[in-house]
Design an enzyme around this catalytic site. Sequence first.
Site, short mmCIF file in Angstrom:
data_model
loop_
_atom_site.label_atom_id
_atom_site.label_comp_id
_atom_site.label_asym_id
_atom_site.label_seq_id
_atom_site.Cartn_x
_atom_site.Cartn_y
_atom_site.Cartn_z
N LYS A 18 -6.46 -5.97 -8.67
CA LYS A 18 -5.71 -6.62 -9.64
C LYS A 18 -6.45 -7.75 -10.04
CE LYS A 18 -2.50 -9.81 -10.54
NZ LYS A 18 -1.05 -10.21 -10.95
N ASN A 38 -12.93 5.27 0.23
CA ASN A 38 -11.80 4.96 1.37
C ASN A 38 -11.14 3.95 0.58
OD1 ASN A 38 -14.05 3.18 1.51
ND2 ASN A 38 -13.69 2.90 3.71
N GLY A 40 -8.81 2.13 -2.50
CA GLY A 40 -8.23 2.22 -3.54
C GLY A 40 -7.70 0.87 -4.26
N HIS A 41 -8.13 0.75 -5.25
CA HIS A 41 -7.92 -0.50 -5.84
C HIS A 41 -6.89 -0.18 -7.18
CE1 HIS A 41 -11.67 -2.52 -4.04
NE2 HIS A 41 -10.74 -2.05 -3.09
N THR A 129 -9.26 7.46 6.74
CA THR A 129 -8.98 8.09 5.20
C THR A 129 -9.57 9.64 5.03
OG1 THR A 129 -10.85 7.06 4.04
CG2 THR A 129 -8.73 5.72 3.94
N ARG A 304 2.51 2.17 4.75
CA ARG A 304 1.46 0.90 5.27
C ARG A 304 2.52 0.24 6.28
NH1 ARG A 304 -0.24 -1.24 -0.62
NH2 ARG A 304 -2.07 -0.09 -0.94
#
Length: 429
Positions: A18, A38, A40-41, A129, A304
């Site tokens: 972001k 691995n 993830g944005h 991952t 998480r």
Amino acid sequence: MAIDVILGLQWGDEGKGKIVDYLAASYDMVARFQGGPNAGHTLKFDGKKFVLHTVPSGIFRPGLLNLIGNGVVIDPITLSAEIEELEKAGVDYKDRLLLAKKAHLILPTHRYLDAASESAKGKAKIGSTLKGIGPTYMDKTGRNGLRVGDISRNNFKERYQALKEKHLSLLEIYPPTSFALEEEEQKWMDSLELLRQLKQVDGEYYINHALRAGKRILAEGAQGSMLDIDFGTFPFVTSSNTITAGVCIGLGVSPDKIGEVIGISKAYCTRVGSGPFPTELENAVGERLRTEGGEFGATTGRPRRCGWLDLPQLKYTIMLNGVTQLAITKIDVLNAFEEIEVGTAYEIDGQTTQELPYDICDQPIQPVYKAHTGWQQSLEGITTFEELPQAARDYLLAMEKELGVPISMVSTGPERNKLIVKARRVVVE
Ligand code: GDP
Ligand code: IMO
Ligand code: MG
């Protein structure tokens, strides 16, 4: 020109995507320097959501160059899938997405090995991952790996076969794991075609020429500093250097070229996968943070682990990275909390300390907490630091004072425009 850096100060998922997407408008190039799929944005803008794994988070900014640096490990299958998404979204990426020839390739058998090695670890598993990250970096340091630039060499097929055979014999030490090798191999070979069509560059020359030409470059980190292979909670880490030093290695720039280092932290803390997490809340409060924060992995969908902010942990990663400014994300997640706690020190074996112990994985650590009053109101529509509720400002200012680094940005929601710029240390128009 210097190269500015954005990286995570916790265990990943701090909101790097972001912030990079927001800041990218002020740069000419965004460059990823380590990690691989691995990562993830997540990016949200104009009512759309994208999750990027290998492609730098500047790709949606028209005209901006995006370099996947030599320190990144690339799975052609994941990259092709991402590119397909870009195509569907009508993003013109062809001349703007560049691959460093020295970036290593993730083979299907790297993923196979990752799965076999993790499953053999049983309870001691890392919580990887399973994208093949560890085995690919092992082949890099073991001097066996294949690189992007090798794809167009005549002996590529033979080298691929030889490495695959080696992996298959290594797999024999593990109990059998199911893996659709033939199918994955076919997908991999098909995806290589796409890689051949992308622009490959000598990344180190490309980036240094760009710096010399006065281009503004932003380096985008993946994972977080606590997952760094050297300084993280080893062995519960990833296999690359996630800290500022990784920028030099992963892009081929000298240390004197590093400019601003923007460290990102959530207003609380999360971790996905196994390993120590001193301020973890395995109770209803942790559950509430997970629900309010939508804390589920962007790559694996796993819940998480959640907890309060940990100041000794942040002081450690600020020290390692030479952080010059802080971006605090997800402050809005705390909107409804009556009280917000912050870990200010650790009690280990009857001693109070500010430092992380060597044996962090084995030592029982009891954090010392300080309570802050919550603001219990929405932050909707707030665009300046001054407009934030007093209690939110107090919380952030206390953090700034304790950490000794100025906060330049405060994120109040997942969307691109939900960002308060508190101090303009970098150009953020
Ligand atoms: P990254 O790996 O560091 O890029 O972070 P992830 O994308 O894995 O996870 C961050 C999550 O938080 C994503 O779902 C973002 O859309 C979301 N997010 C980012 N900033 C904010 C924020 O300020 N507030 C809220 N509520 N969500 C945010
Ligand atoms: P971004 O860039 C959070 C974690 C995994 C596991 C450990 C090792 O989105 O912040 P690996 O796949 O590297 O072998 O996994 O590291 N991990 C991440 N956690 N965010 C990430 O990336 C992560 N990348 C890896 O969960 O515990
Ligand atoms: Mg993430």
